[in-house]
Design an enzyme around this catalytic site. Structure first.
Site, mmCIF file in Angstrom:
data_model
loop_
_atom_site.group_PDB
_atom_site.id
_atom_site.type_symbol
_atom_site.label_atom_id
_atom_site.label_comp_id
_atom_site.label_asym_id
_atom_site.label_seq_id
_atom_site.Cartn_x
_atom_site.Cartn_y
_atom_site.Cartn_z
ATOM 1 C CE1 TYR A 99 -4.232 -1.668 0.434
ATOM 2 C CE2 TYR A 99 -2.646 -3.449 1.536
ATOM 3 C CZ TYR A 99 -4.109 -3.077 1.023
ATOM 4 O OH TYR A 99 -5.069 -4.054 0.998
ATOM 5 C CG HIS A 100 -1.187 4.774 0.695
ATOM 6 N ND1 HIS A 100 -2.328 3.991 0.497
ATOM 7 C CD2 HIS A 100 -1.448 5.415 2.101
ATOM 8 C CE1 HIS A 100 -3.039 4.149 1.740
ATOM 9 N NE2 HIS A 100 -2.443 4.954 2.456
ATOM 10 N N GLY A 101 2.731 4.668 0.889
ATOM 11 C CA GLY A 101 3.605 4.944 2.027
ATOM 12 C C GLY A 101 4.725 3.981 2.414
ATOM 13 C CB VAL A 102 5.232 0.558 1.721
ATOM 14 C CG1 VAL A 102 6.347 -0.612 1.746
ATOM 15 C CG2 VAL A 102 4.025 0.000 2.130
ATOM 16 N N GLY A 127 2.323 2.687 5.081
ATOM 17 C CA GLY A 127 3.202 3.215 6.002
ATOM 18 C C GLY A 127 4.088 2.476 6.556
#
Length: 217
Positions: A99-102, A127
């Protein structure tokens, strides 16, 4: 054709169930993988400057930064994607979802292997920071905002800072990107509670010493 395979993966795994045109035209994660394939091919040919330039274009267009040296398997699904960073020596297996922010990052500035190896079928929540030359085993799940600096066993779920398996039964919810596990599982809260208990004990001891300083000798 890989674009079709990526699009099929997105349509199968995204609960929004986008149409084929929407999937191909509107999903930054798919575009980022396509740009990376081009950059990685140039990297392997020894055209590293050009590879970095192509990678930079992909980053500009998608908000996803994948170093051209990273090795990525098939059916890699980056959901949402903004802020994802994947380092040079990262290795990612097949059917991985992030997912986003990884961040798949390093802990050392030394040459050599310094980024994670991600097994097949792994899910990494929004994240999460997966750092160092560690191994995340096949089928593992990493909860949102977790910080992982040690190996994760296959089919294991880890959450929190530092990441560790949640108390009780492993998470059975496949949507790990938007929730850790049972709300009662809070590794950070447990650490804070232990620190508060220790602080209270120390305060009590200090108060005793102030009342009876002779006991300190």
């Amino acid at each position: 054709m890989e674009v079709i395979e990526l699009a099929r993966t997105i349509r199968n795994r995204d609960p929004a169930r986008p149409s084929w045109p929407e999937t191909i035209l509107c999903y930054a994660g798919l575009h980022a993988v396509v740009w990376h394939r081009m950059a990685h091919g140039l990297w392997r040919m020894g055209l590293k400057g050009l590879a970095r330039f192509v990678s930079h274009i992909g980053r500009f267009l998608t908000g996803i930064e994948i170093h051209p040296g990273a090795q990525i398997g098939r059916r890699f699904f980056i959901d949402h994607g903004m802020g994802v960073v994947i380092g040079e020596t990262a290795e990612i297996g097949d059917d991985v979802l992030i997912y986003h922010g990884v961040t798949l990052g390093g802990l050392s500035g030394s040459p050599g292997k310094r980024h994670p190896t991600i097994g097949n079928g792994v899910a990494i929540g929004a994240g999460a920071q997966v750092l160092g030359p560690i191994l995340v085993g096949d089928g593992a799940r990493i909860g949102a905002n977790a910080v992982v600096t040690k190996d994760v066993a296959p089919n294991c779920t880890v959450v929190g800072i530092p990441a560790r398996p949640p108390a009780g039964s492993p998470c059975a919810d496949p949507t790990v990107g938007y929730g850790l596990t049972d709300p009662e599982d809070d590794p950070v809260g447990e650490q804070l509670a232990a620190m508060r208990t220790e602080l209270a004990t120390l305060r009590t001891r200090v108060a005793e010493l102030e009342r009876h300083p002779e006991t300190a000798r």
